[in-house]
Design a protein around this motif. Structure first.
Motif, PDB file in Angstrom:
ATOM      1  N   ALA A  32      81.389  55.747  73.224  1.00 53.69           N
ATOM      2  CA  ALA A  32      79.949  55.755  73.522  1.00 53.69           C
ATOM      3  C   ALA A  32      79.632  54.792  74.668  1.00 53.69           C
ATOM      4  CB  ALA A  32      79.153  55.379  72.273  1.00 53.69           C
ATOM      5  N   ARG A  33      80.250  53.603  74.667  1.00 51.56           N
ATOM      6  CA  ARG A  33      80.027  52.648  75.760  1.00 51.56           C
ATOM      7  C   ARG A  33      80.525  53.205  77.083  1.00 51.56           C
ATOM      8  NH1 ARG A  33      81.866  48.831  72.116  1.00 51.56           N
ATOM      9  NH2 ARG A  33      83.887  48.759  73.160  1.00 51.56           N
ATOM     10  N   GLU A  34      81.703  53.815  77.070  1.00 44.05           N
ATOM     11  CA  GLU A  34      82.253  54.396  78.292  1.00 44.05           C
ATOM     12  C   GLU A  34      81.377  55.535  78.793  1.00 44.05           C
ATOM     13  OE1 GLU A  34      86.250  55.512  77.274  1.00 44.05           O
ATOM     14  OE2 GLU A  34      87.001  53.456  77.486  1.00 44.05           O
ATOM     15  N   ARG A  35      80.897  56.368  77.889  1.00 43.65           N
ATOM     16  CA  ARG A  35      80.021  57.485  78.264  1.00 43.65           C
ATOM     17  C   ARG A  35      78.712  56.961  78.868  1.00 43.65           C
ATOM     18  NH1 ARG A  35      78.449  59.887  73.387  1.00 43.65           N
ATOM     19  NH2 ARG A  35      76.715  58.468  73.569  1.00 43.65           N
ATOM     20  N   ASP A  36      78.117  55.961  78.227  1.00 43.90           N
ATOM     21  CA  ASP A  36      76.880  55.371  78.750  1.00 43.90           C
ATOM     22  C   ASP A  36      77.103  54.780  80.140  1.00 43.90           C
ATOM     23  OD1 ASP A  36      75.594  56.083  76.431  1.00 43.90           O
ATOM     24  OD2 ASP A  36      75.562  54.053  75.588  1.00 43.90           O
ATOM     25  N   TYR A  37      78.188  54.047  80.290  1.00 48.51           N
ATOM     26  CA  TYR A  37      78.505  53.444  81.587  1.00 48.51           C
ATOM     27  C   TYR A  37      78.656  54.522  82.655  1.00 48.51           C
ATOM     28  CZ  TYR A  37      80.969  50.958  85.273  1.00 48.51           C
ATOM     29  OH  TYR A  37      81.334  50.447  86.485  1.00 48.51           O
ATOM     30  N   ASN A  38      79.413  55.565  82.350  1.00 45.93           N
ATOM     31  CA  ASN A  38      79.644  56.624  83.338  1.00 45.93           C
ATOM     32  C   ASN A  38      78.372  57.386  83.680  1.00 45.93           C
ATOM     33  OD1 ASN A  38      82.376  56.099  83.769  1.00 45.93           O
ATOM     34  ND2 ASN A  38      82.982  57.331  82.012  1.00 45.93           N
ATOM     35  N   GLU A  39      77.523  57.619  82.696  1.00 47.80           N
ATOM     36  CA  GLU A  39      76.245  58.302  82.964  1.00 47.80           C
ATOM     37  C   GLU A  39      75.369  57.455  83.893  1.00 47.80           C
ATOM     38  OE1 GLU A  39      75.268  61.255  82.417  1.00 47.80           O
ATOM     39  OE2 GLU A  39      76.460  62.003  80.756  1.00 47.80           O
ATOM     40  N   LYS A  40      75.280  56.168  83.592  1.00 47.14           N
ATOM     41  CA  LYS A  40      74.483  55.277  84.431  1.00 47.14           C
ATOM     42  C   LYS A  40      75.060  55.185  85.833  1.00 47.14           C
ATOM     43  CE  LYS A  40      72.599  52.324  80.836  1.00 47.14           C
ATOM     44  NZ  LYS A  40      72.425  50.952  80.369  1.00 47.14           N
ATOM     45  N   LYS A  41      76.372  55.004  85.922  1.00 52.00           N
ATOM     46  CA  LYS A  41      77.024  54.874  87.225  1.00 52.00           C
ATOM     47  C   LYS A  41      76.790  56.124  88.069  1.00 52.00           C
ATOM     48  CE  LYS A  41      81.442  55.452  87.820  1.00 52.00           C
ATOM     49  NZ  LYS A  41      82.893  55.356  87.797  1.00 52.00           N
ATOM     50  N   GLU A  42      76.960  57.290  87.470  1.00 49.66           N
ATOM     51  CA  GLU A  42      76.748  58.535  88.196  1.00 49.66           C
ATOM     52  C   GLU A  42      75.295  58.675  88.654  1.00 49.66           C
ATOM     53  OE1 GLU A  42      77.003  63.343  87.464  1.00 49.66           O
ATOM     54  OE2 GLU A  42      78.143  62.018  86.139  1.00 49.66           O
ATOM     55  N   ALA A  43      74.361  58.332  87.784  1.00 46.74           N
ATOM     56  CA  ALA A  43      72.939  58.441  88.133  1.00 46.74           C
ATOM     57  C   ALA A  43      72.582  57.468  89.258  1.00 46.74           C
ATOM     58  CB  ALA A  43      72.070  58.179  86.906  1.00 46.74           C
ATOM     59  N   TYR A  44      73.050  56.231  89.161  1.00 47.79           N
ATOM     60  CA  TYR A  44      72.712  55.230  90.177  1.00 47.79           C
ATOM     61  C   TYR A  44      73.335  55.567  91.529  1.00 47.79           C
ATOM     62  CZ  TYR A  44      71.148  52.343  86.222  1.00 47.79           C
ATOM     63  OH  TYR A  44      70.504  51.865  85.105  1.00 47.79           O
ATOM     64  N   LYS A 108      66.019  44.422  94.933  1.00 47.32           N
ATOM     65  CA  LYS A 108      65.903  44.154  93.498  1.00 47.32           C
ATOM     66  C   LYS A 108      66.434  45.322  92.666  1.00 47.32           C
ATOM     67  CE  LYS A 108      61.958  41.004  93.606  1.00 47.32           C
ATOM     68  NZ  LYS A 108      60.535  40.836  93.250  1.00 47.32           N
ATOM     69  N   LEU A 109      66.151  46.546  93.106  1.00 48.96           N
ATOM     70  CA  LEU A 109      66.598  47.729  92.380  1.00 48.96           C
ATOM     71  C   LEU A 109      68.122  47.813  92.351  1.00 48.96           C
ATOM     72  CD1 LEU A 109      66.062  50.378  90.905  1.00 48.96           C
ATOM     73  CD2 LEU A 109      65.753  51.479  93.137  1.00 48.96           C
ATOM     74  N   ILE A 110      68.747  47.606  93.490  1.00 47.92           N
ATOM     75  CA  ILE A 110      70.213  47.653  93.550  1.00 47.92           C
ATOM     76  C   ILE A 110      70.817  46.550  92.686  1.00 47.92           C
ATOM     77  CG2 ILE A 110      72.198  47.317  95.081  1.00 47.92           C
ATOM     78  CD1 ILE A 110      70.535  48.822  97.242  1.00 47.92           C
ATOM     79  N   GLN A 111      70.245  45.357  92.737  1.00 54.13           N
ATOM     80  CA  GLN A 111      70.758  44.260  91.915  1.00 54.13           C
ATOM     81  C   GLN A 111      70.597  44.569  90.432  1.00 54.13           C
ATOM     82  OE1 GLN A 111      72.535  41.537  93.014  1.00 54.13           O
ATOM     83  NE2 GLN A 111      72.952  41.435  90.816  1.00 54.13           N
ATOM     84  N   GLU A 112      69.471  45.133  90.053  1.00 50.48           N
ATOM     85  CA  GLU A 112      69.252  45.474  88.640  1.00 50.48           C
ATOM     86  C   GLU A 112      70.206  46.577  88.194  1.00 50.48           C
ATOM     87  OE1 GLU A 112      68.264  45.253  84.875  1.00 50.48           O
ATOM     88  OE2 GLU A 112      67.597  43.821  86.389  1.00 50.48           O
ATOM     89  N   MET A 113      70.500  47.523  89.077  1.00 51.18           N
ATOM     90  CA  MET A 113      71.473  48.564  88.738  1.00 51.18           C
ATOM     91  C   MET A 113      72.849  47.942  88.497  1.00 51.18           C
ATOM     92  SD  MET A 113      70.467  51.638  91.322  1.00 51.18           S
ATOM     93  CE  MET A 113      69.122  52.753  90.968  1.00 51.18           C
ATOM     94  N   ARG A 114      73.236  47.012  89.350  1.00 56.01           N
ATOM     95  CA  ARG A 114      74.517  46.307  89.147  1.00 56.01           C
ATOM     96  C   ARG A 114      74.522  45.571  87.806  1.00 56.01           C
ATOM     97  NH1 ARG A 114      74.391  43.793  94.933  1.00 56.01           N
ATOM     98  NH2 ARG A 114      75.487  45.387  96.100  1.00 56.01           N
ATOM     99  N   ASP A 115      73.454  44.830  87.555  1.00 64.69           N
ATOM    100  CA  ASP A 115      73.361  44.055  86.304  1.00 64.69           C
ATOM    101  C   ASP A 115      73.395  44.972  85.089  1.00 64.69           C
ATOM    102  OD1 ASP A 115      73.205  41.800  87.892  1.00 64.69           O
ATOM    103  OD2 ASP A 115      71.039  41.524  87.621  1.00 64.69           O
TER     104      ASP A 115
END
Length: 120
Positions: A32-44, A108-115
């Motif tokens: 679930a953590r890996e899936r969440d990470y990949n979904e966020k990474k792909e969206a960002y 700020k948006l890019i930094q928040e996406m990284r965080d």
């Protein structure tokens, strides 16, 4: 002696079942953590790529693609990312004139996406 043997076999069986249950639970959480990470990474990354493409070629197709990625970021992103995306949309250039807050909002948006990806 037979009772001790029976108790040992029973305890071993229950321990194996418990261990199997714990391993399954841990694997499910990891997935679930890996899936969440990949979904966020792909969206960002999709969002950032689409806005770069929109800057190069401001067409209706690219605008629609940016909207699609913004929707995905709103679906998978953190509350802070969603708030900054909203602010990003508020700072859209008017008649080709950039909004004065746009660079700071993007930073700020890019930094928040990284965080957000680090927290996932």
């Amino acid at each position: 002696m037979i009772e001790l043997l029976g108790a040992s076999i029973g305890a071993f069986g229950l321990g194996a079942i418990f261990q199997s249950f714990v391993q399954h639970w841990l694997q499910s959480k990891k997935y679930a953590r890996e899936r969440d990470y990949n979904e966020k990474k792909e969206a960002y990354l999709g969002f950032l790529s689409s806005i770069a493409e929109s800057e190069i070629d401001p067409s209706s197709k690219n605008s629609i693609m940016s909207g699609n990625w913004i929707s995905r970021c709103n679906l998978f992103g953190s509350e802070n990312v969603r708030a900054l995306l909203s602010r990003y949309l508020e700072t859209n250039p008017v008649s080709g004139v950039p909004h004065e807050d746009r660079p700071e909002v993007m930073r700020k948006l890019i930094q928040e996406m990284r965080d957000d990806l680090k927290r996932t």
